[in-house]
Design an enzyme around this catalytic site. Structure first.
Site, PDB file in Angstrom:
ATOM      1  N   HIS A 185       0.997  -1.310   0.116  1.00 49.36           N
ATOM      2  CA  HIS A 185      -0.142   0.045  -0.078  1.00 49.36           C
ATOM      3  C   HIS A 185       0.803   1.365  -0.003  1.00 49.36           C
ATOM      4  O   HIS A 185       0.410   2.320  -0.648  1.00 49.36           O
ATOM      5  CB  HIS A 185      -0.951  -0.022   1.158  1.00 49.36           C
ATOM      6  CG  HIS A 185      -1.995   1.239   1.225  1.00 49.36           C
ATOM      7  ND1 HIS A 185      -3.265   0.947   0.586  1.00 49.36           N
ATOM      8  CD2 HIS A 185      -1.828   2.297   1.627  1.00 49.36           C
ATOM      9  CE1 HIS A 185      -3.693   2.093   0.754  1.00 49.36           C
ATOM     10  NE2 HIS A 185      -3.207   2.881   1.294  1.00 49.36           N
ATOM     11  N   HIS A 200       2.870   5.932  -1.730  1.00 54.23           N
ATOM     12  CA  HIS A 200       3.486   7.261  -0.956  1.00 54.23           C
ATOM     13  C   HIS A 200       5.026   6.981  -1.133  1.00 54.23           C
ATOM     14  O   HIS A 200       5.653   7.636  -0.250  1.00 54.23           O
ATOM     15  CB  HIS A 200       2.911   7.085   0.588  1.00 54.23           C
ATOM     16  CG  HIS A 200       1.672   7.336   0.675  1.00 54.23           C
ATOM     17  ND1 HIS A 200       1.034   8.468   0.350  1.00 54.23           N
ATOM     18  CD2 HIS A 200       0.434   6.699   1.088  1.00 54.23           C
ATOM     19  CE1 HIS A 200      -0.260   8.460   0.463  1.00 54.23           C
ATOM     20  NE2 HIS A 200      -0.701   7.381   1.138  1.00 54.23           N
ATOM     21  N   LYS A 244      -5.288   9.385  -8.707  1.00 58.13           N
ATOM     22  CA  LYS A 244      -5.067   9.380  -7.099  1.00 58.13           C
ATOM     23  C   LYS A 244      -5.419  11.169  -6.948  1.00 58.13           C
ATOM     24  O   LYS A 244      -4.428  11.878  -7.372  1.00 58.13           O
ATOM     25  CB  LYS A 244      -3.654   8.935  -6.698  1.00 58.13           C
ATOM     26  CG  LYS A 244      -3.828   9.463  -5.282  1.00 58.13           C
ATOM     27  CD  LYS A 244      -3.246   7.995  -4.233  1.00 58.13           C
ATOM     28  CE  LYS A 244      -4.017   8.264  -3.126  1.00 58.13           C
ATOM     29  NZ  LYS A 244      -3.023   8.179  -1.838  1.00 58.13           N
TER      30      LYS A 244
END
Ligand SMILES: *[C@@H]1O[C@H](CO)[C@@H](O)[C@H](O)[C@H]1NC(C)=O
Ligand SMILES: *[C@@H]1O[C@H](CO)[C@@H](O)[C@H](O)[C@H]1NC(C)=O
Ligand SMILES: *[C@@H]1O[C@H](CO)[C@@H](O)[C@H](O)[C@H]1NC(C)=O
Ligand SMILES: *[C@@H]1O[C@H](CO)[C@@H](O)[C@H](O)[C@H]1NC(C)=O
Length: 305
Positions: A185, A200, A244
């Site tokens: 993730h 990220h 995103k």
């Protein structure tokens, strides 16, 4: 019957009390301690690559705008960055995952070896050692293991095992499918309901820009400079044509710095704002967690600017 069930209830109470007692509370770590530690982690980040990464933020955008206000890529990375010892071991993990959370992950022997090699590379680094000392001193990681004869033995692998479980343990975000992990993730990205989640990490971001899988669409709000250690950016992008709408990440920092910082926040300020200090600036780190079968996993972790 009655006595028996009463006995079971007592065991449950005792077990949950033990579990509670073994978990240090947020009160045991002050904001000031988190600020001091985070600055020390950044200072100790010897695999930092900020001097090898050029950031081109271009135009501004917002959560709701779908316009592309940035024709060029966000990141230009000198190839030597990818041969830093821990980044070199991060790259082989990039093709170990399927992005859709509804698709189960299949873990091969080679992938397990790549995971081990990555942990072998990051665990001895100064930033991970500092995080370990902090979490052990504060009681979040228990290094004492009780033996069956009642005596105790030191478990030197306790921190590594915890890092392995919270980051690499597979869990489900949908339909009981083991299709996610904290690592996938945060350090890669995931697709759920046709939307991009997580994503990220600047290393994966740069690789996906180079592979033409990612279209950076502009910055959102001001960046945060980490001086010669990089920066924090907030932005919008499309990954394989899925948007995103807003995201943030460190740029230039080593993977072990990010794992160390996020893990400290995961244990000390789970699911809430973690007030750290980097390059003299107050910065919030956000972590989310999930419980599955009695274990806690990283759901997400990112700099919340
Ligand atoms: C970050 O923000 C500062 C202040 O607005 C700006 O001067 C600088 O150019 C920005 N850095 C990048 C890489 O865009
Ligand atoms: C308990 O077992 C460990 C490992 O087998 C042994 O080293 C230790 O001496 C034992 N302790 C006692 C009190 O018997
Ligand atoms: C989840 O399971 C339900 C019921 O079996 C199914 O209808 C749905 O398509 C599944 N969702 C995904 C994303 O696979
Ligand atoms: C940073 O945080 C500390 C402690 O929470 C606070 O005392 C200080 O005023 C903050 N600094 C800035 C610039 O906001």
């Amino acid at each position: 019957m009655e006595i028996r069930s009463c006995f079971i209830v007592l065991i449950l109470i005792q077990c949950s009390f033990h579990a509670f007692a073994a978990t240090a509370s947020r009160d045991s770590v002050t904001d000031a301690e988190l600020q001091t530690l985070s600055e020390a982690l950044l200072a100790a980040d010897i695999n930092n690559c900020a001097n090898l990464v050029t950031v081109n933020q271009q135009g501004s955008t917002s959560f709701h705008s779908h316009r592309d206000n940035a024709p060029l890529p966000l990141l230009t990375v000198q190839s030597t960055a990818y041969s830093k010892p821990t980044i070199e071991k991060l790259l082989p993990l990039h093709n170990n995952y399927v992005a859709r959370v509804s698709d189960a992950e299949v873990v091969t022997t080679q992938e397990t070896q790549e995971e081990t090699a990555f942990l072998d590379a990051i665990m001895p680094t100064s930033v991970m050692k500092k995080a370990e000392k902090f979490l052990v001193d504060k009681g979040f990681i228990t290094t004492r293991r009780r033996l069956s004869n009642g005596s105790y033995r030191n478990n030197n692998r306790a921190f590594r095992d915890a890092i392995h479980q919270i980051w690499f343990g597979l869990y489900s975000r949908e339909n009981n499918t083991l299709g996610s992990s904290g690592f996938e993730h945060v350090f890669l990205g995931e697709i759920k309901n046709e939307k991009v989640q997580g994503f990220h990490n600047w290393v994966f971001f740069s690789k996906e820009e180079q592979n033409n899988n990612l279209n950076y669409k502009g910055k959102i709000g001001p960046n945060v400079s980490l001086g010669d250690k990089g920066m924090i950016v907030k932005h919008k992008f499309d990954w394989n044509s899925k948007e995103k709408p807003i995201s943030s990440m460190f740029v230039g920092t080593s993977p072990e710095f990010e794992i160390a910082l996020y893990s400290v926040c995961f244990y000390t300020r789970p699911g809430s704002r973690c007030p750290v200090k980097l390059n003299g600036k107050n910065v919030s780190v956000a972590t989310h967690y999930l419980y599955r079968q009695g274990k806690r996993y990283v759901g997400s972790a990112f700099p919340d600017i």
